[in-house]
Design an enzyme around this catalytic site. Sequence first.
Site, PDB file in Angstrom:
ATOM      1  N   LYS A  22     -56.972 -26.964 -58.324  1.00 12.39           N
ATOM      2  CA  LYS A  22     -55.168 -27.103 -57.676  1.00 12.39           C
ATOM      3  C   LYS A  22     -55.473 -28.676 -56.552  1.00 12.39           C
ATOM      4  O   LYS A  22     -54.257 -29.326 -56.633  1.00 12.39           O
ATOM      5  CB  LYS A  22     -55.590 -25.897 -56.787  1.00 12.39           C
ATOM      6  CG  LYS A  22     -53.879 -26.042 -55.767  1.00 12.39           C
ATOM      7  CD  LYS A  22     -53.978 -25.331 -54.753  1.00 12.39           C
ATOM      8  CE  LYS A  22     -54.515 -25.393 -53.741  1.00 12.39           C
ATOM      9  NZ  LYS A  22     -54.363 -25.818 -51.870  1.00 12.39           N
ATOM     10  N   ARG A 121     -51.478 -28.574 -38.256  1.00  9.12           N
ATOM     11  CA  ARG A 121     -51.196 -30.204 -39.347  1.00  9.12           C
ATOM     12  C   ARG A 121     -50.834 -30.716 -39.225  1.00  9.12           C
ATOM     13  O   ARG A 121     -49.314 -30.919 -39.954  1.00  9.12           O
ATOM     14  CB  ARG A 121     -51.840 -28.998 -40.003  1.00  9.12           C
ATOM     15  CG  ARG A 121     -52.431 -27.986 -41.350  1.00  9.12           C
ATOM     16  CD  ARG A 121     -52.594 -26.602 -42.063  1.00  9.12           C
ATOM     17  NE  ARG A 121     -53.196 -28.000 -43.743  1.00  9.12           N
ATOM     18  CZ  ARG A 121     -53.148 -27.160 -44.227  1.00  9.12           C
ATOM     19  NH1 ARG A 121     -53.095 -25.985 -44.659  1.00  9.12           N
ATOM     20  NH2 ARG A 121     -53.618 -28.240 -45.367  1.00  9.12           N
TER      21      ARG A 121
HETATM   22  C1  EPZ Z   1     -56.636 -31.230 -48.230  1.00 10.21           C
HETATM   23  O1  EPZ Z   1     -55.637 -31.646 -47.140  1.00 10.21           O
HETATM   24  C2  EPZ Z   1     -56.515 -29.914 -49.048  1.00 10.21           C
HETATM   25  N1  EPZ Z   1     -55.270 -30.303 -49.742  1.00 10.21           N
HETATM   26  C3  EPZ Z   1     -57.303 -29.053 -48.276  1.00 10.21           C
HETATM   27  O2  EPZ Z   1     -57.385 -27.721 -49.165  1.00 10.21           O
HETATM   28  C4  EPZ Z   1     -58.557 -29.720 -47.962  1.00 10.21           C
HETATM   29  O3  EPZ Z   1     -59.186 -28.292 -47.215  1.00 10.21           O
HETATM   30  C5  EPZ Z   1     -58.046 -30.496 -46.851  1.00 10.21           C
HETATM   31  O4  EPZ Z   1     -57.856 -31.926 -47.286  1.00 10.21           O
HETATM   32  C6  EPZ Z   1     -59.909 -30.859 -46.075  1.00 10.21           C
HETATM   33  O5  EPZ Z   1     -60.812 -31.227 -47.661  1.00 10.21           O
HETATM   34  C7  EPZ Z   1     -54.989 -30.339 -50.248  1.00 10.21           C
HETATM   35  O6  EPZ Z   1     -55.855 -31.572 -51.303  1.00 10.21           O
HETATM   36  C8  EPZ Z   1     -53.490 -29.954 -51.204  1.00 10.21           C
HETATM   37  P1  EPZ Z   1     -56.492 -33.833 -44.836  1.00 10.21           P
HETATM   38  P2  EPZ Z   1     -55.404 -31.960 -46.008  1.00 10.21           P
HETATM   39  O7  EPZ Z   1     -54.831 -34.167 -43.974  1.00 10.21           O
HETATM   40  O8  EPZ Z   1     -54.881 -33.410 -46.812  1.00 10.21           O
HETATM   41  C9  EPZ Z   1     -55.471 -33.676 -39.387  1.00 10.21           C
HETATM   42  C10 EPZ Z   1     -57.060 -25.402 -49.789  1.00 10.21           C
HETATM   43  O9  EPZ Z   1     -57.807 -24.450 -49.241  1.00 10.21           O
HETATM   44  N2  EPZ Z   1     -54.862 -34.751 -39.910  1.00 10.21           N
HETATM   45  O10 EPZ Z   1     -57.663 -34.678 -44.919  1.00 10.21           O
HETATM   46  O11 EPZ Z   1     -54.438 -31.414 -45.872  1.00 10.21           O
HETATM   47  C11 EPZ Z   1     -55.556 -31.921 -39.975  1.00 10.21           C
HETATM   48  O12 EPZ Z   1     -54.624 -31.501 -39.662  1.00 10.21           O
HETATM   49  C12 EPZ Z   1     -56.845 -26.728 -48.676  1.00 10.21           C
HETATM   50  O13 EPZ Z   1     -57.549 -25.553 -50.946  1.00 10.21           O
HETATM   51  C13 EPZ Z   1     -53.965 -35.178 -38.816  1.00 10.21           C
HETATM   52  O14 EPZ Z   1     -54.097 -34.545 -37.437  1.00 10.21           O
HETATM   53  O15 EPZ Z   1     -55.695 -32.478 -45.249  1.00 10.21           O
HETATM   54  C14 EPZ Z   1     -57.385 -32.237 -40.277  1.00 10.21           C
HETATM   55  O16 EPZ Z   1     -57.308 -31.632 -39.038  1.00 10.21           O
HETATM   56  C15 EPZ Z   1     -56.407 -26.418 -47.396  1.00 10.21           C
HETATM   57  N3  EPZ Z   1     -52.739 -35.325 -38.950  1.00 10.21           N
HETATM   58  C16 EPZ Z   1     -57.612 -32.708 -40.547  1.00 10.21           C
HETATM   59  O17 EPZ Z   1     -56.898 -34.190 -40.204  1.00 10.21           O
HETATM   60  C17 EPZ Z   1     -52.557 -35.813 -41.029  1.00 10.21           C
HETATM   61  O18 EPZ Z   1     -51.399 -36.483 -40.197  1.00 10.21           O
HETATM   62  C18 EPZ Z   1     -58.171 -33.218 -42.409  1.00 10.21           C
HETATM   63  O19 EPZ Z   1     -56.639 -33.131 -43.228  1.00 10.21           O
HETATM   64  C19 EPZ Z   1     -53.200 -35.000 -41.200  1.00 10.21           C
HETATM   65  C20 EPZ Z   1     -54.491 -35.214 -40.822  1.00 10.21           C
END
Ligand code: EPZ
Length: 418
Positions: A22, A121
């Site tokens: 996904k 998020r």
């Molecule tokens: C991806 O989410 C995945 N989703 C998530 O899978 C996965 O848990 C996550 O990466 C971490 O591996 C998809 O790929 C669609 P991040 P993403 O940006 O890209 C903070 C599942 O269950 N952050 O790496 O949203 C954020 O809040 C899902 O399949 C900011 O603060 O994750 C988090 O604490 C859920 N500001 C951390 O960074 C931002 O602008 C990691 O988020 C972006 C992120």
Amino acid sequence: MTEFVINGGRKLRGSIAVQGSKNSALPLLAATLLVCGEVVIENCPELSDVDCALEILTYLGCTVDRCGHSVAIDCTSMHAHDIPERLMKRMRSSVVFLGAILARAGRAEMTMPGGCMLGPRPIDYHIDALRALGADIDSEGDRLICRACRLCGCDVFLPFPSVGTTENAMLAASASRGSTRIMNAAREPEIQDLAGFMNAIGIPVRGAGTSVIEVEGGIRTHGTHYAVMTDRIAAGTYLCATAVCGGTVELTNARPEHIEALTGALRRAGCEILEKPGYCKLTAPSHIAPVGIVETRPYPGHATDMQPPLMALMCTAAGTSVFIENIFESRYNHIVGLRRMGADIQNEGRFAAIHGVSKLTGCPVTALDLRAGAALVTAALGAYGETSVSHIEHLERGYERMDEVLCGLGADVIRREH
Ligand code: EPZ
């Protein structure tokens, strides 16, 4: 409302061809916007999040022709540059369309994305990365208005190796003049898959899988056929489910190199694991041992997405395990359901101590998000008696026909409509 009714206690045996990923398919679908001409995405999982991505492409004016796991997309006639709120709110990944639309159309409009409720998020890293490349981004309430007359390649520094930000920066960089280096980039396999796709359509991307990714901008693209990689989280979930139930499962198209942190933990729990290229086999022990401390980290550390199913396994281990969730502020939505089933879990902020009990007992529980739902199904498969897991629409965002896959291994799972 639809629920899964699970009668636990059956050993799982058999083989699974794991679904396409996904979290890889969604950015790949956004990246098809970079191509004028036909792209065929193979091994595309049939999931509600993928339906949403295809609806976004259709709304933008692209031609989408889906046949099972194969989707032919032609974005030649793209005419819109905005995404309606109803589509943005359906999933978090809608935000990766920002970089792709901006690259293709030079402007983009959308609202803040939805997605699983895992605490705050924000998308500030995404916005900062796109601004570094030269985009003007204004927000009006919940609405983002982005313009980029000319994107310019540069060094983009990420404060955290965010998966979605790395994807957005890669997509926008493809339309920038000159080359871009993304520093402190995410190293997840899904990033490597996106880089593989971008290379396949003619955009040179180097370094994916390391912390520095280089993208050559302004290169003419062409159509391609590309197969989405195997879903490492679905693979890991079925390994945990087998470990909970006892029995043996073979994953015939697995990428064991993508789930080493998990298989390391499963070995500590007493599972026997055989790995070969493209193959993984797990044989469960008669008693599960505690895994000690599991601290979620960006790849190649323990995946936050695997934390809930692994916690479900630890509920009946012979001792205490400690989980520390470092990626999301609030990713313990499964604890309430696990406790209802009899689990002994102490939780304080990011920390959770799981004191194994001899058995869990089936009862009605609610899936509050995708992986929390996966944890409840995992626990229910090993529990005594009947568990009904409601709100399985969360599960259907990420697991393709999960009930059929589990029944194929000998589980007793019935889908019930209310
Ligand atoms: C991806 O989410 C995945 N989703 C998530 O899978 C996965 O848990 C996550 O990466 C971490 O591996 C998809 O790929 C669609 P991040 P993403 O940006 O890209 C903070 C599942 O269950 N952050 O790496 O949203 C954020 O809040 C899902 O399949 C900011 O603060 O994750 C988090 O604490 C859920 N500001 C951390 O960074 C931002 O602008 C990691 O988020 C972006 C992120």
